[in-house]
Scaffold this motif. Structure first.
Motif, PDB file in Angstrom:
ATOM      1  N   LEU A 104       0.812  -1.222   0.000  1.00  0.00           N
ATOM      2  CA  LEU A 104       0.000   0.000   0.000  1.00  0.00           C
ATOM      3  C   LEU A 104       0.843   1.270   0.000  1.00  0.00           C
ATOM      4  CD1 LEU A 104      -2.727  -1.023   2.628  1.00  0.00           C
ATOM      5  CD2 LEU A 104      -2.982  -0.956   0.140  1.00  0.00           C
ATOM      6  N   SER A 105       2.051   1.191   0.566  1.00  0.00           N
ATOM      7  CA  SER A 105       2.813   2.413   0.817  1.00  0.00           C
ATOM      8  C   SER A 105       3.805   2.776  -0.285  1.00  0.00           C
ATOM      9  CB  SER A 105       3.576   2.284   2.143  1.00  0.00           C
ATOM     10  OG  SER A 105       4.516   1.224   2.080  1.00  0.00           O
ATOM     11  N   LEU A 106       4.192   1.807  -1.122  1.00  0.00           N
ATOM     12  CA  LEU A 106       5.275   2.046  -2.070  1.00  0.00           C
ATOM     13  C   LEU A 106       4.866   1.693  -3.489  1.00  0.00           C
ATOM     14  CD1 LEU A 106       8.152   0.426   0.057  1.00  0.00           C
ATOM     15  CD2 LEU A 106       7.767   2.872  -0.303  1.00  0.00           C
ATOM     16  N   PRO A 107       5.543   2.308  -4.491  1.00  0.00           N
ATOM     17  CA  PRO A 107       5.342   1.895  -5.881  1.00  0.00           C
ATOM     18  C   PRO A 107       5.734   0.432  -6.061  1.00  0.00           C
ATOM     19  CG  PRO A 107       6.543   3.966  -5.758  1.00  0.00           C
ATOM     20  CD  PRO A 107       6.481   3.429  -4.366  1.00  0.00           C
ATOM     21  N   GLU A 108       5.280  -0.179  -7.131  1.00  0.00           N
ATOM     22  CA  GLU A 108       5.409  -1.634  -7.304  1.00  0.00           C
ATOM     23  C   GLU A 108       6.836  -2.137  -7.152  1.00  0.00           C
ATOM     24  OE1 GLU A 108       4.335  -5.126 -10.569  1.00  0.00           O
ATOM     25  OE2 GLU A 108       3.740  -3.042 -10.937  1.00  0.00           O
ATOM     26  N   GLU A 109       7.805  -1.505  -7.841  1.00  0.00           N
ATOM     27  CA  GLU A 109       9.184  -2.001  -7.787  1.00  0.00           C
ATOM     28  C   GLU A 109       9.770  -1.855  -6.389  1.00  0.00           C
ATOM     29  OE1 GLU A 109      13.515  -1.258  -9.983  1.00  0.00           O
ATOM     30  OE2 GLU A 109      11.680  -0.399 -10.841  1.00  0.00           O
ATOM     31  N   ALA A 110       9.549  -0.707  -5.766  1.00  0.00           N
ATOM     32  CA  ALA A 110      10.047  -0.492  -4.408  1.00  0.00           C
ATOM     33  C   ALA A 110       9.339  -1.413  -3.422  1.00  0.00           C
ATOM     34  CB  ALA A 110       9.855   0.958  -4.001  1.00  0.00           C
ATOM     35  N   ALA A 111       8.054  -1.673  -3.668  1.00  0.00           N
ATOM     36  CA  ALA A 111       7.300  -2.565  -2.783  1.00  0.00           C
ATOM     37  C   ALA A 111       7.850  -3.973  -2.822  1.00  0.00           C
ATOM     38  CB  ALA A 111       5.824  -2.562  -3.177  1.00  0.00           C
ATOM     39  N   GLU A 112       8.280  -4.428  -3.991  1.00  0.00           N
ATOM     40  CA  GLU A 112       8.846  -5.775  -4.100  1.00  0.00           C
ATOM     41  C   GLU A 112      10.105  -5.904  -3.243  1.00  0.00           C
ATOM     42  OE1 GLU A 112       7.464  -8.514  -6.139  1.00  0.00           O
ATOM     43  OE2 GLU A 112       5.897  -7.084  -5.618  1.00  0.00           O
ATOM     44  N   ILE A 113      10.953  -4.881  -3.265  1.00  0.00           N
ATOM     45  CA  ILE A 113      12.178  -4.915  -2.453  1.00  0.00           C
ATOM     46  C   ILE A 113      11.823  -4.870  -0.975  1.00  0.00           C
ATOM     47  CG2 ILE A 113      14.304  -3.671  -1.908  1.00  0.00           C
ATOM     48  CD1 ILE A 113      14.338  -2.663  -4.788  1.00  0.00           C
ATOM     49  N   ALA A 114      10.856  -4.018  -0.609  1.00  0.00           N
ATOM     50  CA  ALA A 114      10.441  -3.922   0.796  1.00  0.00           C
ATOM     51  C   ALA A 114       9.832  -5.233   1.275  1.00  0.00           C
ATOM     52  CB  ALA A 114       9.454  -2.771   0.972  1.00  0.00           C
ATOM     53  N   LYS A 115       9.067  -5.902   0.423  1.00  0.00           N
ATOM     54  CA  LYS A 115       8.469  -7.177   0.803  1.00  0.00           C
ATOM     55  C   LYS A 115       9.540  -8.242   1.005  1.00  0.00           C
ATOM     56  CE  LYS A 115       4.916  -8.253  -1.857  1.00  0.00           C
ATOM     57  NZ  LYS A 115       4.097  -8.267  -3.087  1.00  0.00           N
TER      58      LYS A 115
END
Length: 411
Positions: A367-378
């Motif tokens: 919910l908080s990050l754009p798709e590419e950044a969200a993948e790294i955060a996940k």
């Protein structure tokens, strides 16, 4: 995420349903729920990091549903917005029960886990923001390590903490209930944009109808199922994250038994839905949320990304420091007392269990990050949760041996 529900089978159960009932009881076991979660995560990682990844991504991104009310969603979004609402409904039921008749109903007994939970949210958020400050997305990503995955945490505690006093489990459960409430508030406030006030008003009116039906002791599912679906659609259309609908309905459900009533509506619903939540909802969400590339190149990028590092620091260090530190201060200042038989090293082990972010942390990352950044955060959430799990297991095994040696284990 839920405590094992009370044994409240329906009066119509019979021997013909024994097999189904046993399966439900099996799925209510916290260890089984944790194993299902781990298995789904492992499958997701395998699919995302093998030649099967194109098929996995195609299924996850396949859109289905009517365009009406913006319900043409991807399979992954249906798992995140739809199925996970059931998980949060069970969480809402448990939260209401704890607030009204459970551990959080008594102010003195509730103080320590409440303070510990607040510390376990604030310290990870501050650490994460401090590490990520200045990086793109830092203003939102601080919320990722705030959450604790209680299903995972209780599963590990039941597997490795059998010699730890049972009061430790009650402390962890109460702490997680408050943590869940905090995460829900974060999702509702931080990740709500473009409010549709008409849809939000409709959701409020429908929730009032649900409460009125509970107040009038109406029990038919032919009213509640359509009403719950309508609330979900209204909340989803309003711009508020749809999982909030589950929490709202859970909190509006009656938890006290009427005279002559075998179990309250909350107990009956939790008894029915908890196996579905643990055995289907959370694993399916993990299957579509945890499928992130974790090859050598991805890992190298992960440990160079400040957001990812902030998530790991927040979960692995922030949680244990926040939970232990807040508990220690609360006891020293006279605001609370440790659970009976639980020592400070036990609190530290429970604090490390709090570093298992997983379900809600993965959701907040999306919910908080754009798709590419969200993948790294996940990927960072998965790494941090694995580290926290392994360290917590070692700590619990050591503490269990000490309790057995001291003769203080609650067997």
């Amino acid at each position: 995420m839920s405590e094992s529900s009370p044994n409240t089978p329906e009066s119509g159960d019979s021997g013909a349903n024994t097999r189904d009932f046993n399966l439900a009881e099996f799925l209510r076991n916290e260890t089984v729920g944790g194993i299902a979660l781990v298995f789904a995560t492992a499958v997701a990682l395998i699919l995302a990091n093998t030649p099967a990844s194109p098929l996995y991504n195609a299924v996850r991104d396949f859109h289905i549903g009517p365009d009406f009310l913006h319900l043409n969603l991807s399979v992954g979004d249906w798992a995140k917005d739809g199925l996970l609402a059931i998980f949060f409904f069970v969480a809402g039921l448990e939260l209401k029960r704890e607030l009204v008749v459970g551990e959080l109903a008594d102010r003195k007994r509730a103080t320590l886990p409440v303070v510990a939970a607040l510390g376990g949210m604030i310290v990870p958020a501050v650490l994460a923001y401090s590490v990520a400050h200045g990086a793109p997305g830092a203003a939102q990503a601080w919320a990722i390590p705030v959450a604790t995955d209680i299903a995972f945490a209780l599963g590990i505690l039941s597997l490795t903490g059998s010699s730890i006093p049972s009061t430790a489990r009650v402390f962890l459960l109460s702490l997680a209930v408050v943590d869940d409430l905090g995460a829900i508030i974060v999702i509702a406030v931080l990740f709500t944009s473009g409010l549709n006030m008409l849809a939000l008003l409709a959701a409020v009116v429908l929730c009032a109808g649900y409460w009125y039906a509970q107040h009038k002791r109406i029990t038919t599912p032919f009213l509640y199922v359509p009403l719950a679906l309508a609330v979900w659609v209204a909340v989803h259309s309003s711009g508020v994250h749809a999982t909030v609908a589950g929490v709202a309905l859970g909190l509006l459900t009656r938890v006290r038994c009427d005279p002559g009533e075998r179990a309250s509506p909350s107990e009956r619903l939790e008894h029915r839905l908890q196996p579905w939540s643990a055995g289907l909802v959370v694993p399916v969400f993990a299957l579509f949320a945890a499928g992130v590339p974790i090859g050598a190149e991805a890992l190298s990028e992960l440990f160079q990304d400040r957001i990812a590092i902030s998530v790991i620091v927040g979960l692995v260090l922030g949680k244990v420091l926040g939970i232990f530190g807040a508990s220690f201060l609360a006891v020293k200042l006279g605001f609370g007392s440790p659970p009976q038989g639980v020592r400070w090293p036990d609190i530290a082990a429970l604090g490390m269990l709090g570093g298992i972010g997983f379900t809600v942390s993965l959701l907040i990352a999306e919910l908080s990050l754009p798709e590419e950044a969200a993948e790294i955060a996940k990927a960072a959430v998965l790494i941090a949760s694995l580290i926290a799990s392994l360290v917590a297991v070692l700590m619990l095994l050591v503490r269990g041996r000490r309790h057995r040696q001291a003769g203080t284990a609650d067997l």
